[in-house]
Design a protein around this motif. Sequence first.
Motif, PDB file in Angstrom:
ATOM      1  N   VAL A  50       0.837  -1.198   0.000  1.00 32.87           N
ATOM      2  CA  VAL A  50       0.000   0.000   0.000  1.00 32.87           C
ATOM      3  C   VAL A  50       0.876   1.254   0.000  1.00 32.87           C
ATOM      4  CG1 VAL A  50      -1.682   1.307   1.353  1.00 32.87           C
ATOM      5  CG2 VAL A  50      -1.962  -1.153   1.061  1.00 32.87           C
ATOM      6  N   GLY A  51       1.968   1.226   0.741  1.00 33.13           N
ATOM      7  CA  GLY A  51       2.888   2.365   0.755  1.00 33.13           C
ATOM      8  C   GLY A  51       3.537   2.596  -0.602  1.00 33.13           C
ATOM      9  N   GLY A  52       3.919   1.529  -1.282  1.00 37.43           N
ATOM     10  CA  GLY A  52       4.485   1.656  -2.624  1.00 37.43           C
ATOM     11  C   GLY A  52       3.488   2.209  -3.616  1.00 37.43           C
ATOM     12  N   LEU A  53       2.253   1.751  -3.506  1.00 36.54           N
ATOM     13  CA  LEU A  53       1.203   2.265  -4.385  1.00 36.54           C
ATOM     14  C   LEU A  53       0.937   3.743  -4.117  1.00 36.54           C
ATOM     15  CD1 LEU A  53      -0.896   1.567  -6.552  1.00 36.54           C
ATOM     16  CD2 LEU A  53      -2.458   1.000  -4.711  1.00 36.54           C
ATOM     17  N   ALA A  54       0.903   4.123  -2.847  1.00 34.89           N
ATOM     18  CA  ALA A  54       0.693   5.533  -2.497  1.00 34.89           C
ATOM     19  C   ALA A  54       1.849   6.400  -2.985  1.00 34.89           C
ATOM     20  CB  ALA A  54       0.519   5.676  -0.990  1.00 34.89           C
ATOM     21  N   LEU A  55       3.065   5.887  -2.843  1.00 30.98           N
ATOM     22  CA  LEU A  55       4.242   6.628  -3.303  1.00 30.98           C
ATOM     23  C   LEU A  55       4.214   6.799  -4.819  1.00 30.98           C
ATOM     24  CD1 LEU A  55       6.934   7.891  -2.432  1.00 30.98           C
ATOM     25  CD2 LEU A  55       7.979   5.653  -2.791  1.00 30.98           C
ATOM     26  N   MET A  56       3.799   5.771  -5.527  1.00 36.87           N
ATOM     27  CA  MET A  56       3.700   5.857  -6.972  1.00 36.87           C
ATOM     28  C   MET A  56       2.657   6.880  -7.405  1.00 36.87           C
ATOM     29  SD  MET A  56       3.806   2.440  -9.260  1.00 36.87           S
ATOM     30  CE  MET A  56       2.061   2.281  -9.400  1.00 36.87           C
ATOM     31  N   GLN A  57       1.505   6.879  -6.735  1.00 35.13           N
ATOM     32  CA  GLN A  57       0.466   7.840  -7.075  1.00 35.13           C
ATOM     33  C   GLN A  57       0.900   9.269  -6.743  1.00 35.13           C
ATOM     34  OE1 GLN A  57      -2.291   7.304  -8.795  1.00 35.13           O
ATOM     35  NE2 GLN A  57      -1.711   5.174  -8.961  1.00 35.13           N
ATOM     36  N   TYR A  58       1.606   9.441  -5.646  1.00 35.75           N
ATOM     37  CA  TYR A  58       2.111  10.758  -5.270  1.00 35.75           C
ATOM     38  C   TYR A  58       3.128  11.249  -6.291  1.00 35.75           C
ATOM     39  CZ  TYR A  58       4.548  14.420  -2.733  1.00 35.75           C
ATOM     40  OH  TYR A  58       5.115  15.616  -2.386  1.00 35.75           O
ATOM     41  N   GLY A  59       3.979  10.347  -6.764  1.00 39.50           N
ATOM     42  CA  GLY A  59       4.979  10.714  -7.771  1.00 39.50           C
ATOM     43  C   GLY A  59       4.362  11.129  -9.091  1.00 39.50           C
ATOM     44  N   ARG A  60       3.254  10.515  -9.445  1.00 42.06           N
ATOM     45  CA  ARG A  60       2.573  10.889 -10.688  1.00 42.06           C
ATOM     46  C   ARG A  60       1.963  12.281 -10.589  1.00 42.06           C
ATOM     47  NH1 ARG A  60      -0.595   5.815 -13.282  1.00 42.06           N
ATOM     48  NH2 ARG A  60       1.214   4.455 -13.331  1.00 42.06           N
ATOM     49  N   ARG A  61       1.442  12.618  -9.440  1.00 40.95           N
ATOM     50  CA  ARG A  61       0.805  13.925  -9.268  1.00 40.95           C
ATOM     51  C   ARG A  61       1.827  15.035  -9.110  1.00 40.95           C
ATOM     52  NH1 ARG A  61      -3.798  11.530  -5.682  1.00 40.95           N
ATOM     53  NH2 ARG A  61      -5.203  10.917  -7.347  1.00 40.95           N
TER      54      ARG A  61
END
Length: 63
Positions: A50-61
């Motif tokens: 979940v942390g990796g997914l959140a980090l990926m989404q944050y990086g896209r934004r």
Amino acid sequence: AWYFEGVKTLGAGSAAAYITLVPVFGILCSAWFLGEALHISLVAGCLAAVGGLALMQYGRRAV
């Protein structure tokens, strides 16, 4: 059918990222419905996914 609709809506990259949530929900459902024990390594793996997914989404934004 829902998977393909999600790929169409989100795009292939985002849909592939959300596949990491399949084991997380599998672990949570087995603990909830079957009463299986949650070991600390399972919880740590879920948090990492979940942390990796959140980090990926944050990086896209952020870009």
